[in-house]
Design a protein around this motif. Structure first.
Motif, PDB file in Angstrom:
ATOM      1  N   ASP A 144       0.868   1.925  -3.474  1.00 36.17           N
ATOM      2  CA  ASP A 144       2.136   1.414  -2.939  1.00 36.17           C
ATOM      3  C   ASP A 144       2.341  -0.039  -3.342  1.00 36.17           C
ATOM      4  O   ASP A 144       3.468  -0.479  -3.613  1.00 36.17           O
ATOM      5  CB  ASP A 144       2.148   1.541  -1.415  1.00 36.17           C
ATOM      6  N   SER A 206       6.563   6.273  -1.877  1.00 38.79           N
ATOM      7  CA  SER A 206       5.907   5.087  -1.320  1.00 38.79           C
ATOM      8  C   SER A 206       6.059   5.083   0.196  1.00 38.79           C
ATOM      9  O   SER A 206       7.137   5.374   0.724  1.00 38.79           O
ATOM     10  CB  SER A 206       6.506   3.812  -1.896  1.00 38.79           C
ATOM     11  N   ASN A 209       7.844   1.320   1.676  1.00 36.77           N
ATOM     12  CA  ASN A 209       9.266   0.974   1.619  1.00 36.77           C
ATOM     13  C   ASN A 209       9.744   0.553   3.004  1.00 36.77           C
ATOM     14  O   ASN A 209       9.382   1.162   4.016  1.00 36.77           O
ATOM     15  CB  ASN A 209      10.090   2.186   1.160  1.00 36.77           C
TER      16      ASN A 209
END
Length: 210
Positions: A144, A206, A209
């Motif tokens: 990420d 991800s 976010n």
């Protein structure tokens, strides 16, 4: 009467005295214990309660700066982004440099379009622990963080660094700038390399976010 008998009588009288007065032994809670409790509540989704725990830790020990990081993450989950950023910066000001603090700041910087800052915070994590996993939410990890780096470099127009970051996430990545035949994402062809690269970045999942 021997000394052992005297001690037993004193202890017994003290016990019944506490019962008669309805008193309970004082429980001493430390800042460290409150921080642990805060993270437990964070992990179970009790973000408002977690913030209370972290604030209580700071009221006991103003130098317990990890609590600011916990508050920051709890505020992210409550969509209080500006307040979260303030908390993370307070953690850094208090000389707490947990990787999760940098992750929070990297994500916030990206959404605020502060791309250089996002890259800097992200690389701070990756330099410390290239295979980082967020201790309090193991769905968030170094991949990420690399996606933040890739996205930030994309907005800065540095496609070489974008590719380098993507390869940390996906070693099979094969969209080539000089080969239009590779400008395909999820079965769709794109007219430009930039469009294909943007589509690829958007296709990556991800949990960081915000």
């Amino acid at each position: 009467m021997n000394i052992k008998s005297i001690i037993l009588i004193i202890v017994t009288l003290s016990f019944f005295s506490c019962e008669d007065n309805g008193e309970e032994p004082e429980v001493i809670v430390t800042a460290e214990e409150l921080i642990i409790a805060g993270w437990v509540n964070f992990e179970t989704g009790e973000y408002a309660i977690a913030i209370e725990d972290f604030n209580s830790a700071l009221s006991i020990d103003a130098s317990a700066s990890e609590a600011y990081s916990g508050i920051g993450w709890s505020r992210i989950r409550l969509e209080m982004i500006d307040d979260a950023q303030t908390s993370f910066l307070a953690a850094l000001d208090g000389n707490y440099a947990g990787e999760e603090t940098f992750a929070g700041l990297a994500a916030i910087s990206l959404v605020k379009e502060k791309y250089t800052a996002a890259i800097g915070y992200a690389e701070s994590i990756l330099n410390i622990d290239p295979e980082w996993i967020f201790e309090h939410d193991n769905t968030i990890d170094y991949k990420d963080v690399w996606l933040i780096v890739a996205t930030a470099y994309f907005h800065e127009g540095n496609f070489t660094e974008v590719e380098a970051a993507i390869l940390k996430i996906d070693s099979t990545y094969s969209i080539l700038e000089n080969d239009s035949a590779t400008w395909i994402v999820d079965g769709k062809s794109y007219l430009t390399y930039r469009e294909a690269l943007a589509a690829y970045l958007q296709s990556l999942p991800s949990n960081l976010n915000i």
